[in-house]
Design a protein around this motif. Structure first.
Motif, PDB file in Angstrom:
ATOM      1  N   THR A  10       0.858  -1.172   0.000  1.00 42.29           N
ATOM      2  CA  THR A  10       0.000   0.000   0.000  1.00 42.29           C
ATOM      3  C   THR A  10       0.896   1.225   0.000  1.00 42.29           C
ATOM      4  OG1 THR A  10      -1.706  -1.168   1.231  1.00 42.29           O
ATOM      5  CG2 THR A  10      -1.803   1.239   1.245  1.00 42.29           C
ATOM      6  N   GLU A  12       0.818   5.447  -0.148  1.00 42.43           N
ATOM      7  CA  GLU A  12       0.019   6.669  -0.052  1.00 42.43           C
ATOM      8  C   GLU A  12       0.559   7.683  -1.050  1.00 42.43           C
ATOM      9  OE1 GLU A  12      -0.758   8.251   3.836  1.00 42.43           O
ATOM     10  OE2 GLU A  12      -0.536   6.261   4.725  1.00 42.43           O
ATOM     11  N   ILE A  13      -0.361   8.264  -1.832  1.00 38.93           N
ATOM     12  CA  ILE A  13       0.038   9.267  -2.812  1.00 38.93           C
ATOM     13  C   ILE A  13      -0.858  10.488  -2.689  1.00 38.93           C
ATOM     14  CG2 ILE A  13       1.004   7.621  -4.463  1.00 38.93           C
ATOM     15  CD1 ILE A  13      -1.603   7.845  -6.026  1.00 38.93           C
ATOM     16  N   ASP A  14      -0.370  11.580  -3.195  1.00 34.41           N
ATOM     17  CA  ASP A  14      -1.096  12.843  -3.193  1.00 34.41           C
ATOM     18  C   ASP A  14      -2.336  12.738  -4.084  1.00 34.41           C
ATOM     19  OD1 ASP A  14      -1.244  15.817  -4.613  1.00 34.41           O
ATOM     20  OD2 ASP A  14      -0.721  15.857  -2.478  1.00 34.41           O
ATOM     21  N   ALA A  15      -3.358  13.494  -3.787  1.00 36.55           N
ATOM     22  CA  ALA A  15      -4.606  13.468  -4.556  1.00 36.55           C
ATOM     23  C   ALA A  15      -4.380  13.829  -6.026  1.00 36.55           C
ATOM     24  CB  ALA A  15      -5.625  14.409  -3.934  1.00 36.55           C
ATOM     25  N   TYR A  18      -2.978  10.780  -7.733  1.00 42.13           N
ATOM     26  CA  TYR A  18      -4.051   9.800  -7.911  1.00 42.13           C
ATOM     27  C   TYR A  18      -4.934  10.192  -9.095  1.00 42.13           C
ATOM     28  CZ  TYR A  18      -7.789   6.537  -6.978  1.00 42.13           C
ATOM     29  OH  TYR A  18      -8.708   5.531  -7.108  1.00 42.13           O
ATOM     30  N   ASP A  19      -5.250  11.474  -9.204  1.00 39.96           N
ATOM     31  CA  ASP A  19      -6.070  11.956 -10.313  1.00 39.96           C
ATOM     32  C   ASP A  19      -5.383  11.677 -11.648  1.00 39.96           C
ATOM     33  OD1 ASP A  19      -8.321  13.453 -11.469  1.00 39.96           O
ATOM     34  OD2 ASP A  19      -6.786  14.969 -11.920  1.00 39.96           O
ATOM     35  N   LEU A  21      -3.131   9.312 -12.279  1.00 36.39           N
ATOM     36  CA  LEU A  21      -3.166   7.863 -12.505  1.00 36.39           C
ATOM     37  C   LEU A  21      -4.558   7.416 -12.959  1.00 36.39           C
ATOM     38  CD1 LEU A  21      -1.105   6.588  -9.434  1.00 36.39           C
ATOM     39  CD2 LEU A  21      -0.384   6.617 -11.833  1.00 36.39           C
ATOM     40  N   GLU A  22      -5.575   7.990 -12.350  1.00 33.49           N
ATOM     41  CA  GLU A  22      -6.952   7.632 -12.694  1.00 33.49           C
ATOM     42  C   GLU A  22      -7.287   8.031 -14.140  1.00 33.49           C
ATOM     43  OE1 GLU A  22     -10.704   7.587  -9.828  1.00 33.49           O
ATOM     44  OE2 GLU A  22     -10.054   9.616 -10.345  1.00 33.49           O
ATOM     45  N   ILE A  32      -5.869   1.467 -12.193  1.00 34.09           N
ATOM     46  CA  ILE A  32      -4.653   2.116 -11.692  1.00 34.09           C
ATOM     47  C   ILE A  32      -3.515   1.104 -11.548  1.00 34.09           C
ATOM     48  CG2 ILE A  32      -3.645   3.297  -9.689  1.00 34.09           C
ATOM     49  CD1 ILE A  32      -6.232   4.903  -9.500  1.00 34.09           C
TER      50      ILE A  32
END
Length: 55
Positions: A10, A12-15, A18-19, A21-22, A32
């Motif tokens: 797991t 943790e990444i910044d929002a 994530y956006d 990658l999405e 993802i």
């Protein structure tokens, strides 16, 4: 080569990351995890000629 059990991690990444990658996953018709696999498997970019020994 020995068989190793599959591991799960797991991260943790910044929002914003994530956006990105999405959106990349949507454009490549994958998820993802597929994008992350792609990024891990992409060949290393070549450097200027004569600099290949810097690994």
């Amino acid at each position: 080569m020995s068989d190793q059990p599959t591991t799960s991690r797991t991260i943790e990444i910044d929002a914003d990351v994530y956006d990105l990658l999405e959106r990349t996953a949507a454009s490549r018709d994958t998820d993802i995890n597929g994008v992350l696999r792609y990024l891990i498997e992409v060949p290393k970019p070549r450097t200027a000629e004569g600099n290949d020994d810097e690994d």
